[in-house]
Structures are given as C-alpha cells and as structure tokens.
Design an enzyme around this catalytic site. Structure first.
Site, PDB file in Angstrom:
ATOM      1  N   LYS A 154       0.806  -1.230   0.000  1.00 23.47           N
ATOM      2  CA  LYS A 154       0.000   0.000   0.000  1.00 23.47           C
ATOM      3  C   LYS A 154       0.837   1.277   0.000  1.00 23.47           C
ATOM      4  CE  LYS A 154      -0.699  -0.229   5.009  1.00 23.47           C
ATOM      5  NZ  LYS A 154      -1.574  -0.788   6.060  1.00 23.47           N
ATOM      6  N   ARG A 189      -8.234  -0.634  17.100  1.00 23.52           N
ATOM      7  CA  ARG A 189      -8.626  -0.196  15.775  1.00 23.52           C
ATOM      8  C   ARG A 189      -9.661  -1.210  15.291  1.00 23.52           C
ATOM      9  NH1 ARG A 189      -4.476   0.870  10.771  1.00 23.52           N
ATOM     10  NH2 ARG A 189      -5.103  -1.260  10.287  1.00 23.52           N
TER      11      ARG A 189
END
Ligand code: PLP
Length: 374
Positions: A36, A131
């Site tokens: 990414k 998260r």
C-alpha cells in the site's frame, strides 16, 4: 526531469521479499506482501511478486486497479474493511478481504451472487490496539451469521496490533488468536485457511523463534520496504534498509544566523516555531517540501547535514560551516514510512526504479474465482 527523485531499487525489494519468505516458509506461514505504501506503483508490486510472495495486500481498491495486470497470479487481499457501497468493486478486484461488520459482509455476499462469484473473508478480532476488529466474545455470533451467506467463505481470522494504540504484538496475544481460531474451526466444521497474526510488528517474534504454532499468515509492509524493526527502527538482519532513497537539489546555500530575527508570530502551519541558538550556520534550501514528503521521518544520508525545518515547498538544512556544497548539488535522504508514502503521493517527485527484474512475465489470466470452502 524533476529535481526531486525517489529512487527505488527493485532488486533489493525482491531480495527482502525472498528473505522474509525464507523466514516464513519453515513455519508454513503464508506471507502477504503489503504494497500500500507504493500507492499502486506497478514497479513496486512487480518487485514483490518477483520475490515469490504468495499474496498481494493493499488497503485501497484504487491501488489494486493500478497494479500489474500481468505476471504471477497470486490472491489479492484488501486490508481496510470494505465500505458496503464498494462491495461490487471489492468482489471484482480482490480474492479476500478483512472484515468485522456483518453489514459489509452481507453486501459482499450480495455483490458476489450478482457477479456469479464467491468471496473469501478474514474476520478481524480486536486484541487491544482498539482499531478494527470485533471483540473476541462476539466472534462466535458473527461466524454464525456469516457462515450461511451463500457466496461467502470464512477463510480465516486475524488481528492487527500496533497501528493505532501502539500495542506490541506478543506471543500471548497471538496465542489468544490461535485459541479463537480453534473455536472458530469447531463451529465451522473445517480448518481455517488463514490465522493471520498481524503486520511487521509480528516479525520480531518470528526472528526470535517465539511465533505461536497455529499462526500461519502474516501481512508485512513496513519491514519489507524499509528493512527495519518496527519497534526500534534498527535495521533487521538480512534485509536491505536502503530500498528507497530520496534525492533533492540545493536551490540556495547561504550563511545565516540560526535564530530568526524579529517579532515571533505563527509559522505557515499555525505553530510558534522554536529554534536552538547555534550561531552562524551555512544553511541550504532544497527544492523539496511538506507537499512532497514528511520531513520528520527523513534521515539525511550525507555526513554533516542536519534538517532544520520545512515549509510547503522548501526543506532547510544545516550544511555545517565547513561545507563545500554549492547550489545545484544534490543531497540524499533515507525516507521513513511517512516520508516514503508522502513522496509516492507527490506528483512533484519523480519516481525512478532501477534493477527491475528481467524475469519473463506470463500473461495474467482473467481474474480468478475463489475456490469453495478451504
Ligand atoms: C498496513 C497494514 C498491514 C501492514 O502493516 P506494516 O506495519 O506495514 O507491516 C497489515 N495489516 C493491516 C490491516 C494493515 O492495514
């Protein structure tokens, strides 16, 4: 040609992937190479594929769309939880996605049915970083709802630590995940293909030989790209930590006092700047700024050079009083993760790759359909 260049050594990245593969293989761990930070740059994904990675992972659908359409076929994993509205694109572009919400998985199921495909999901469990992920006690109920969706395969469970809460990946946390995996398998009546123990933060366990049995999948970006330990930033043995280098040109070299002069107000970013009194300095300005990189994670590679500060388009450096450097000279920096991503994103930074593998690249067949239950 741009005066600012991000150099990428594809061969070194390929070797990093090979080294990580070599660490994972004896433990039957599937390595997903997380590309990414490359923001869809084909050269980077190709270098990872050349290293024999078994899975390509990214957090953005837009990046998958830009990745090589030829070359080895490996499953593509979406790391960020899919938004229900993008379910169709997820099913078309990815073989497997990380999930924690029933609504999103139901949307993936509907999209997969519409497209005549199946989609694999890896259910994320929250183990302390706060998260993504469902709480461990909610996993059985989610499995019970998801397992009946006709076009969805529960291929595994996983966890992510370190990214928000800064929580270390420990053998205890991963053992907890393997216990949850065993319970999930009993519920599902088949072995999970993947028990995904996390990101680069799990590598120290691997290197110390303390990876709990039962973890068979990792998702690694940071350490593959930068060759560093995510906790200490120290170079990891056997990995290249110089895959990337950022180069910029001096546009001014002048002797100036280290302290600003006049009434101090706010700088261009709304902060009151503070400087140390170091007397007269020879200061250089590079044609590189906050628009191009994150200067706080930039490491000067030229001896005697120190970073003073940056505004949108200027990076100011201390060149040392005895400097021989002139306008037009180039300085080199090692980018940290933030600096790398920002440089990848900046349209003003030229990306130059060297050492691209000459391996023949077979044509990629049409997008593969996921097999049925693992
Ligand atoms: C980014 C990401 C990774 C890779 O993390 P690194 O620290 O770069 O190795 C793994 N899993 C998820 C869910 C991510 O978002």
């Amino acid at each position: 040609m741009s005066s600012t260049v991000l150099h990428f050594d594809a061969r070194k990245l390929t070797e990093n992937v090979q080294t990580l593969q070599g660490l994972c293989a004896p433990l039957d761990i599937t390595l997903a190479t997380v590309v990414k930070a490359g923001c869809g740059w084909e050269a980077l994904a190709r270098a990872a594929l050349d290293g024999g990675c078994a899975m390509l992972a990214d957090s953005r659908l837009e990046n998958f769309a830009r990745l090589p359409s030829e070359g080895p076929v490996v499953p593509r994993m979406l790391l960020r939880l899919p938004a229900p509205s993008e379910a169709g694109s997820v099913v078309r572009q990815c073989d497997i996605s990380l999930n924690s919400e029933y609504a999103a998985i139901a949307a993936l199921d509907a999209a997969a049915q519409r497209l005549g495909r199946r989609h694999r999901v890896l259910l994320m469990v929250e183990l302390g970083d706060r998260r993504e992920g469902i709480l461990p006690q909610d996993l059985p109920a989610l499995i019970d709802r998801v397992r009946h969706l006709p076009a969805i395969d529960v291929a595994g469970i996983g966890t992510n630590l370190g990214c928000l809460g800064g929580i270390r990946t420990t053998a205890e946390k991963l053992s907890q995940l393997t216990v949850l995996a065993t319970e999930a398998e009993a519920r599902l009546g088949y072995r999970l293909a993947y028990v995904s123990g996390g990101n680069s933060g799990a590598l120290p366990l691997l290197l110390e030989g303390r990876m709990p049995a039962g973890i068979n999948h990792l998702r690694v970006g940071f350490s593959m790209l930068l060759g560093r330990d995510p906790y200490t930033d120290a170079p990891l043995p056997g990995l290249h930590s110089d895959v990337f280098e950022l180069e910029a040109e001096l546009i001014e070299v002048r002797s100036k006092h280290s302290l600003p002069e006049g009434e101090v107000v706010l700088d261009a970013f709304g902060r009151v700047p503070r400087f140390e009194d170091r007397g007269e300095q020879v200061r250089g300005i590079l044609g590189l700024g906050r628009l191009d990189t994150d200067f706080e994670s930039l490491q000067p590679l030229d001896p005697g050079v120190g970073i003073i500060g940056a505004s949108s388009d200027h990076l100011v450096v201390d060149l040392g009083v005895a400097t021989e450097r002139r306008v037009g000279d180039r300085l080199r920096f090692a980018p940290g993760y933030g600096a790398l991503v920002q440089a990848m994103l900046s349209p003003y930074v030229e990306k130059r790759s060297a050492g691209v593998s000459s391996l023949p690249l077979p044509v990629r067949p049409p997008l593969r359909v996921s097999p049925g239950h693992p």
